[in-house]
Write an enzyme that holds these catalytic residues in place. Sequence first.
Site, PDB file in Angstrom:
ATOM      1  N   HIS A   1      38.262  36.636  37.821  1.00  9.40           N
ATOM      2  CA  HIS A   1      37.084  36.996  38.608  1.00  9.40           C
ATOM      3  C   HIS A   1      36.356  35.764  39.140  1.00  9.40           C
ATOM      4  O   HIS A   1      36.333  34.719  38.497  1.00  9.40           O
ATOM      5  CB  HIS A   1      36.090  37.790  37.752  1.00  9.40           C
ATOM      6  CG  HIS A   1      36.698  38.978  37.085  1.00  9.40           C
ATOM      7  ND1 HIS A   1      36.418  39.316  35.779  1.00  9.40           N
ATOM      8  CD2 HIS A   1      37.565  39.918  37.534  1.00  9.40           C
ATOM      9  CE1 HIS A   1      37.084  40.408  35.448  1.00  9.40           C
ATOM     10  NE2 HIS A   1      37.780  40.798  36.493  1.00  9.40           N
TER      11      HIS A   1
ATOM     12  N   TYR B   1      28.183  35.398  28.583  1.00  4.60           N
ATOM     13  CA  TYR B   1      28.202  34.590  29.799  1.00  4.60           C
ATOM     14  C   TYR B   1      26.763  34.262  30.178  1.00  4.60           C
ATOM     15  O   TYR B   1      25.924  35.156  30.222  1.00  4.60           O
ATOM     16  CB  TYR B   1      28.732  35.394  30.990  1.00  4.60           C
ATOM     17  CG  TYR B   1      30.107  35.958  30.888  1.00  4.60           C
ATOM     18  CD1 TYR B   1      31.152  35.362  31.587  1.00  4.60           C
ATOM     19  CD2 TYR B   1      30.367  37.108  30.155  1.00  4.60           C
ATOM     20  CE1 TYR B   1      32.414  35.911  31.541  1.00  4.60           C
ATOM     21  CE2 TYR B   1      31.632  37.648  30.102  1.00  4.60           C
ATOM     22  CZ  TYR B   1      32.653  37.045  30.795  1.00  4.60           C
ATOM     23  OH  TYR B   1      33.906  37.583  30.758  1.00  4.60           O
TER      24      TYR B   1
ATOM     25  N   LYS C   1      29.434  29.586  35.503  1.00  6.91           N
ATOM     26  CA  LYS C   1      29.342  30.366  34.271  1.00  6.91           C
ATOM     27  C   LYS C   1      29.424  29.418  33.085  1.00  6.91           C
ATOM     28  O   LYS C   1      30.155  28.422  33.122  1.00  6.91           O
ATOM     29  CB  LYS C   1      30.514  31.353  34.149  1.00  6.91           C
ATOM     30  CG  LYS C   1      30.562  32.421  35.192  1.00  6.91           C
ATOM     31  CD  LYS C   1      31.790  33.296  34.985  1.00  6.91           C
ATOM     32  CE  LYS C   1      31.905  34.343  36.060  1.00  6.91           C
ATOM     33  NZ  LYS C   1      33.150  35.110  35.937  1.00  6.91           N
TER      34      LYS C   1
ATOM     35  N   ASP D   1      41.368  45.283  37.473  1.00  3.51           N
ATOM     36  CA  ASP D   1      41.975  43.960  37.334  1.00  3.51           C
ATOM     37  C   ASP D   1      43.466  43.984  37.663  1.00  3.51           C
ATOM     38  O   ASP D   1      44.002  43.010  38.189  1.00  3.51           O
ATOM     39  CB  ASP D   1      41.750  43.407  35.928  1.00  3.51           C
ATOM     40  CG  ASP D   1      40.308  42.952  35.712  1.00  3.51           C
ATOM     41  OD1 ASP D   1      39.487  43.046  36.651  1.00  3.51           O
ATOM     42  OD2 ASP D   1      40.002  42.493  34.594  1.00  3.51           O
TER      43      ASP D   1
END
Length: 183
Positions: free
Chosen positions: A62, A132, A72, A168
């Site tokens: 992603h 995250y 991130k 995904d």
Amino acid sequence: MKFLETRIAGAYLIEPEPTFDERGFFARIWDSEVFRSHGLNPNLSQCSVSFNQRKGTLRGMHFQVEPNAETKLVRCTCGEIYDVIIDLRPESPNYCQWLGTRLDAATRRMLYVPEGVAHGFQTLTDGAEVVYQISVSYHPESARGIRWNDPLFAIDWPEDDRVISTRDQSFPDYVPQRIPCRK
């Protein structure tokens, strides 16, 4: 905090430096001024958590595109994961290269993922939880993904028994931008 450079430009493994006493320990895991002093994005807009019931769960790959590209800071707070990043920045000396590293609750090591780098992970334990810290809020119109098993990257995932979402699995293979990949 210790900032350890990786072979992907701008990506760092970050290790807390605990101070121990009879109660346990205390350690910083975020400090915007320290991140800024290392040339890293100090912005923090969103924190998210991913809980994964089964070993082998694979999430990724992603990223968000401009104008909402994100950095991130990823940490495994329960269990263990194999964390993977792919450099999708055409100007980078590491363009199309990937890096995999283990993150676990015991070491508390974190991975800083810069803008323009895709991210994903596979759980190595049941009940793995991943936190995250993200520089920008989620923008669905900027969200992108590439296939976790794209042959261009040939990522060596550790677990053969995989749990992968339909979303995904449906991501396309990556098409290099403007210049060929650097291997």
